[in-house]
Motif scaffolding. Structure first.
Motif, PDB file in Angstrom:
ATOM      1  N   GLU A   1       0.839  -1.200   0.000  1.00  0.00           N
ATOM      2  CA  GLU A   1       0.000   0.000   0.000  1.00  0.00           C
ATOM      3  C   GLU A   1       0.875   1.252   0.000  1.00  0.00           C
ATOM      4  O   GLU A   1       1.951   1.275   0.595  1.00  0.00           O
ATOM      5  CB  GLU A   1      -0.917   0.016   1.232  1.00  0.00           C
ATOM      6  CG  GLU A   1      -1.934  -1.102   1.267  1.00  0.00           C
ATOM      7  CD  GLU A   1      -2.893  -0.951   2.442  1.00  0.00           C
ATOM      8  OE1 GLU A   1      -3.111   0.191   2.896  1.00  0.00           O
ATOM      9  OE2 GLU A   1      -3.417  -1.981   2.909  1.00  0.00           O
TER      10      GLU A   1
ATOM     11  N   GLU B   1       0.205   5.618   0.127  1.00  0.00           N
ATOM     12  CA  GLU B   1      -0.625   6.821   0.100  1.00  0.00           C
ATOM     13  C   GLU B   1       0.283   8.017   0.376  1.00  0.00           C
ATOM     14  O   GLU B   1       1.030   8.001   1.363  1.00  0.00           O
ATOM     15  CB  GLU B   1      -1.731   6.757   1.166  1.00  0.00           C
ATOM     16  CG  GLU B   1      -2.654   5.560   1.041  1.00  0.00           C
ATOM     17  CD  GLU B   1      -3.608   5.446   2.221  1.00  0.00           C
ATOM     18  OE1 GLU B   1      -3.737   6.448   2.976  1.00  0.00           O
ATOM     19  OE2 GLU B   1      -4.203   4.378   2.406  1.00  0.00           O
TER      20      GLU B   1
ATOM     21  N   ARG C   1       1.956   5.370   4.419  1.00  0.00           N
ATOM     22  CA  ARG C   1       1.171   6.582   4.236  1.00  0.00           C
ATOM     23  C   ARG C   1       2.069   7.747   4.637  1.00  0.00           C
ATOM     24  O   ARG C   1       2.544   7.801   5.771  1.00  0.00           O
ATOM     25  CB  ARG C   1      -0.098   6.591   5.081  1.00  0.00           C
ATOM     26  CG  ARG C   1      -0.919   7.890   4.940  1.00  0.00           C
ATOM     27  CD  ARG C   1      -2.076   7.979   5.912  1.00  0.00           C
ATOM     28  NE  ARG C   1      -3.014   6.889   5.700  1.00  0.00           N
ATOM     29  CZ  ARG C   1      -3.323   5.968   6.611  1.00  0.00           C
ATOM     30  NH1 ARG C   1      -2.732   6.009   7.804  1.00  0.00           N
ATOM     31  NH2 ARG C   1      -4.190   5.020   6.343  1.00  0.00           N
TER      32      ARG C   1
ATOM     33  N   GLY D   1       3.973  -1.130   3.670  1.00  0.00           N
ATOM     34  CA  GLY D   1       3.333  -0.078   2.908  1.00  0.00           C
ATOM     35  C   GLY D   1       3.455   1.227   3.684  1.00  0.00           C
ATOM     36  O   GLY D   1       3.773   1.224   4.880  1.00  0.00           O
TER      37      GLY D   1
END
Length: 320
Positions: free
Chosen positions: A48, A50, A88, A86
């Motif tokens: 992931e 972001e 963010r 991942g």
């Protein structure tokens, strides 16, 4: 390390702008300045990504795997033999991009500090590790060292490994930076430099670099002589004539003006707050008021990484 209900970990990072070279200290000296990039970095499930960026240069920053901070974090995980999570990344950029204030070095420094925080309890990244990893990615330690450690730093390589020494700057040194609306890439600025220098010029810069350490730490009244340079600034004049014209105008009036990093910004190391205002008047006259002036302080702390429990008003943009 903070764990949310979703099992994620979040750290908060702040890194200062830097000005490298400081005149004669080419690829060696760097100074941390009180302009900052601030980040909130959260570990997510693998794969992931972001990215949310606000502030200076936000429109030009990629939001994919090529993002410099994301690449830096993955690099650090690989270096310690761990699988990267991942990510963010929520960033607020205060450091101008392409202006000679160490924006790429700050991004790399932010990435290694974020990795240090996210890896806490799994792997230890020492100061030596941070500088080594950041230098491997950035190419030169003179920008990443002050971004990581603050203050005035001397950077060098010994047995292939980057080293640094942090020094405290005299309280009488008052920096002011003049920033134009155009940019300059480091590669372009380096392309105009010759491969050789004369012995006379080399000796000149060695003497001025030694004097600059004394001026910045003990005797600010010597800053004008101490910031003289014969290795790189005049050679770069053809690539940034407006910068060189401003440096010349300021130095002719007695101000210790130098090209900030690879330019095009100009740094003045004034010997007192009042002198900064005088320098701003000279710059406004020389540029027609088209360059922005930033009255700054020397950042003595360097880059910081905190967990959620540590976060205070020090990070006003975190999570925005």
């Amino acid at each position: 390390m903070t764990t949310s209900s979703a099992g994620t970990h979040t750290v908060y990072v702040r890194v200062p702008a830097t000005s490298a070279n400081l005149g004669p200290g080419f690829d060696t000296l760097g100074l941390a300045l009180s302009v900052y990039d601030e980040l909130e970095v959260t570990a997510l499930a693998p794969g992931e990504l972001e990215i949310d960026v606000t502030g200076t240069g936000a429109d030009d920053i990629p939001r994919d795997e090529s993002h410099l901070i994301a690449r830096t974090i993955r690099y650090c995980y690989e270096a310690v033999g761990r699988s990267a999570p991942g990510l963010r990344i929520v960033a607020h950029n205060g450091i101008p991009h392409g202006k000679g204030l160490g924006s790429s070095g700050a991004a790399v420094a932010a990435g290694v500090l974020a990795a240090k925080g996210l890896l806490a309890g799994q792997a230890e990244l020492t100061e030596t590790d941070l500088l080594r990893l950041a230098t491997e990615l950035e190419g030169h330690p003179d920008n990443v060292a002050p971004a990581l450690f603050g203050g005035l730093t001397i950077a060098w390589t010994e047995n292939g490994a980057p080293q640094h020494k942090k020094l405290l700057v005299h309280r009488g040194v008052a920096p002011v930076v003049f920033v134009p609306d155009h940019t300059m890439s480091t590669s372009t600025a380096r392309s105009v430099l010759g491969a050789e220098v004369s012995r006379e010029d080399a000796v000149f810069n060695v003497s001025r670099s030694a004097l600059l350490i004394a001026a910045l730490t003990q005797s600010p009244d010597l800053l004008l002589s101490a910031t003289d340079d014969k290795l790189h600034q005049e050679r770069r004049a053809q690539a940034m004539p407006e910068t060189f014209a401003l440096v010349s105008a300021l130095r002719a009036r007695g101000f210790a003006a130098v090209v900030s990093g690879a330019g095009p910004s100009v740094l003045v190391l004034a010997d007192g707050p009042g002198r900064r205002l005088e320098a701003a008047d000279v710059a406004e006259e020389a540029t027609g008021g088209t360059w922005q002036s930033h009255m700054l302080a020397v950042d003595f702390l360097g880059g910081t990484v905190r967990t959620a429990e540590d976060v205070t008003m020090e990070f006003p943009h975190a999570g925005s």
